[in-house]
Design an enzyme around this catalytic site. Structure first.
Site, short mmCIF file in Angstrom:
data_model
loop_
_atom_site.label_atom_id
_atom_site.label_comp_id
_atom_site.label_asym_id
_atom_site.label_seq_id
_atom_site.Cartn_x
_atom_site.Cartn_y
_atom_site.Cartn_z
N ARG A 1 0.84 -1.21 0.00
CA ARG A 1 0.00 0.00 0.00
C ARG A 1 0.87 1.26 0.00
O ARG A 1 0.68 2.15 0.82
CB ARG A 1 -0.94 0.03 1.21
CG ARG A 1 -1.94 -1.07 1.29
CD ARG A 1 -3.24 -0.74 0.55
NE ARG A 1 -4.08 -1.91 0.46
CZ ARG A 1 -4.99 -2.23 1.37
NH1 ARG A 1 -5.21 -1.45 2.38
NH2 ARG A 1 -5.70 -3.31 1.20
N ASP B 1 -7.58 -1.92 -6.96
CA ASP B 1 -7.97 -2.74 -5.81
C ASP B 1 -8.30 -4.14 -6.29
O ASP B 1 -8.72 -4.34 -7.44
CB ASP B 1 -9.17 -2.14 -5.08
CG ASP B 1 -9.24 -2.68 -3.66
OD1 ASP B 1 -8.58 -2.11 -2.78
OD2 ASP B 1 -9.93 -3.70 -3.43
N ARG C 1 -7.77 12.21 -3.13
CA ARG C 1 -8.87 11.36 -2.64
C ARG C 1 -10.06 12.20 -2.17
O ARG C 1 -11.22 11.78 -2.30
CB ARG C 1 -8.32 10.48 -1.52
CG ARG C 1 -9.29 9.53 -0.86
CD ARG C 1 -9.63 8.35 -1.72
NE ARG C 1 -10.46 7.42 -0.97
CZ ARG C 1 -11.79 7.47 -0.92
NH1 ARG C 1 -12.44 8.39 -1.60
NH2 ARG C 1 -12.48 6.59 -0.22
N TYR D 1 -14.93 -12.21 -0.01
CA TYR D 1 -15.54 -10.87 -0.05
C TYR D 1 -16.92 -10.89 -0.69
O TYR D 1 -17.83 -10.20 -0.25
CB TYR D 1 -14.65 -9.89 -0.82
CG TYR D 1 -13.69 -9.13 0.05
CD1 TYR D 1 -14.14 -8.25 1.02
CD2 TYR D 1 -12.31 -9.30 -0.09
CE1 TYR D 1 -13.25 -7.56 1.83
CE2 TYR D 1 -11.42 -8.62 0.72
CZ TYR D 1 -11.90 -7.75 1.67
OH TYR D 1 -11.03 -7.08 2.47
C1 LIG Z 1 -7.60 -7.32 0.88
C2 LIG Z 1 -7.16 -6.27 -0.11
C3 LIG Z 1 -7.94 -5.15 -0.55
N1 LIG Z 1 -7.17 -4.45 -1.44
C4 LIG Z 1 -5.94 -5.04 -1.58
C5 LIG Z 1 -5.93 -6.21 -0.79
C6 LIG Z 1 -4.80 -7.22 -0.75
C7 LIG Z 1 -3.71 -6.85 0.13
C8 LIG Z 1 -4.01 -6.97 1.62
O1 LIG Z 1 -4.12 -8.11 2.09
O2 LIG Z 1 -4.16 -5.91 2.25
C9 LIG Z 1 -4.82 -4.63 -2.44
C10 LIG Z 1 -4.59 -3.20 -2.71
N2 LIG Z 1 -5.40 -2.11 -2.42
C11 LIG Z 1 -4.81 -0.96 -2.86
C12 LIG Z 1 -3.61 -1.31 -3.53
C13 LIG Z 1 -2.86 -0.27 -4.33
C14 LIG Z 1 -1.49 -0.25 -4.49
C15 LIG Z 1 -0.60 0.03 -3.28
O3 LIG Z 1 -0.31 -0.93 -2.53
O4 LIG Z 1 -0.09 1.14 -3.15
C16 LIG Z 1 -3.44 -2.69 -3.40
C17 LIG Z 1 -2.30 -3.57 -3.86
C18 LIG Z 1 -5.34 0.41 -2.74
C19 LIG Z 1 -6.22 0.73 -1.61
N3 LIG Z 1 -7.28 0.00 -1.19
C20 LIG Z 1 -7.91 0.64 -0.16
C21 LIG Z 1 -7.22 1.87 0.11
C22 LIG Z 1 -7.64 2.94 1.12
C23 LIG Z 1 -8.96 3.47 0.66
C24 LIG Z 1 -9.22 4.95 0.80
O5 LIG Z 1 -8.38 5.78 0.46
O6 LIG Z 1 -10.34 5.25 1.20
C25 LIG Z 1 -6.15 1.93 -0.80
C26 LIG Z 1 -5.18 3.05 -0.98
C27 LIG Z 1 -9.15 0.16 0.53
C28 LIG Z 1 -9.29 -1.26 0.79
N4 LIG Z 1 -9.24 -2.27 -0.13
C29 LIG Z 1 -9.38 -3.49 0.51
C30 LIG Z 1 -9.57 -3.23 1.91
C31 LIG Z 1 -9.77 -4.28 2.98
C32 LIG Z 1 -9.54 -1.84 2.06
C33 LIG Z 1 -9.81 -1.07 3.33
C34 LIG Z 1 -8.56 -0.93 4.11
C35 LIG Z 1 -8.27 0.51 4.37
O7 LIG Z 1 -9.20 1.33 4.41
O8 LIG Z 1 -7.10 0.80 4.58
C36 LIG Z 1 -9.34 -4.81 -0.15
#
Ligand SMILES: Cc1c2[nH]c(c1CCC(=O)O)Cc1[nH]c(c(CCC(=O)O)c1C)Cc1[nH]c(c(CCC(=O)O)c1C)Cc1[nH]c(c(C)c1CCC(=O)O)C2
Length: 269
Positions: free
Chosen positions: A33, A82, A46, A160
């Site tokens: 991330r 995502d 964002r 999911y």
């Molecule tokens: C399970 C999973 C998800 N997404 C992802 C996974 C696998 C990795 C892991 O096990 O964590 C993968 C992911 N999600 C995101 C990336 C982008 C690239 C990076 O790593 O910089 C990657 C590689 C962006 C994101 N995906 C998300 C954000 C934050 C969202 C926001 O800005 O509102 C980002 C930058 C949201 C997201 N997306 C997901 C969740 C559970 C969440 C909420 C968690 C949170 O709020 O921090 C599903």
């Protein structure tokens, strides 16, 4: 490497070299991330856009993918997207709710809901925006870092789609594995097929390394993992390598894949 010819030459190929088992001058570094809320410049973008609008707009996805590289000497950029774009492409609605994370307003309740899903072969046509974001980002990187593409692994995506949001126990999704084993395999096959098309498309669009996130592996014991996760991960690795071969010199990475497939988070060189 026909697909490679349109892209700038690599100035820093440290991560690619390490992935192939070649010698490197320093350990390559990238961060999970790495594009995200800890960066004020990310929060600024964002604040103006919905999360999935950012994913779907190649210029915005490219912009936030590059933000951490402007601050830190990282060796890779992971495309801003995502894992949940696959369920969306299969026809499910997914919202990213601030403070709550991803939510599916209508998750899959039972095997009869599988008929709601779009054919997996068509799913990728809806993900052209990810391919466009990858191509743009690969050009903008100017060879200074390796571009990583990714997807979720089938069991993680299935969980999911059934839970509809994050869950500490994944009890509904695990319930399917026991109560609806045949339908679970049908669902996993649909996700696997869509994911193979998607990852091959990412390679063609310019992704140089792929990560497949099995984030929910921890909820499966060894037997469930062997039955419901591993075969699909293996199929993805085998078929993506086969179909992506023109874009991917098939070096000794197959062995690395076979060995790492049982780990959480499979990195595919
Ligand atoms: C399970 C999973 C998800 N997404 C992802 C996974 C696998 C990795 C892991 O096990 O964590 C993968 C992911 N999600 C995101 C990336 C982008 C690239 C990076 O790593 O910089 C990657 C590689 C962006 C994101 N995906 C998300 C954000 C934050 C969202 C926001 O800005 O509102 C980002 C930058 C949201 C997201 N997306 C997901 C969740 C559970 C969440 C909420 C968690 C949170 O709020 O921090 C599903």
């Amino acid at each position: 490497m026909a697909q490679e010819s349109g892209f700038p030459a690599m100035v820093n190929d440290r991560l690619l070299r390490a992935a192939r088992g070649e010698e490197v001058d320093q350990v390559p570094v990238w961060v999970m991330r790495q594009a995200g809320r800890y960066l004020p410049e990310f929060r600024e973008v964002r604040a103006k856009h919905d999360f999935f609008t950012m994913c779907q707009t190649p210029s915005l996805s490219c912009q936030v993918t590059l933000q951490p590289l402007n601050r830190f000497p990282l060796d890779a950029a992971i495309i801003f997207s995502d894992i949940l774009v696959i369920p969306q492409a299969l026809g499910m609605e997914v919202e990213m709710r601030p403070g709550e994370g991803p939510v599916f307003p209508s998750p899959l309740h039972g095997p009869e809901d599988l008929s709601r899903l779009a054919p997996p072969g068509d799913a990728c046509t809806k993900l052209q925006y990810v391919f466009d974001a990858l191509t743009l980002t690969r050009k903008e990187l100017k060879g200074k870092a390796t571009l990583i593409g990714f997807s979720g692994a089938p069991w993680t995506i299935m969980a999911y789609m059934i839970e509809g949001k994050g869950s500490k126990t994944m009890s509904n999704a695990k319930g399917w594995l026991y109560k609806h084993a045949e339908a679970s395999h049908r669902l996993l096959k649909i996700i696997t097929e869509a994911t193979i098309h998607y990852l091959v498309g990412q390679v063609k669009a310019g992704a140089q390394v792929l990560q497949v996130f099995e984030s929910h592996a921890e909820h499966l014991g060894p037997q469930l993992f062997r039955d419901f996760a591993l075969p699909y991960l293996k199929q993805i690795c085998d078929q993506v390598k086969e179909q992506g071969e023109a874009a991917w010199p098939p070096r000794h990475s197959n062995d690395v894949l076979a060995d790492s497939v049982s780990q959480r988070g499979v990195t595919m060189p």
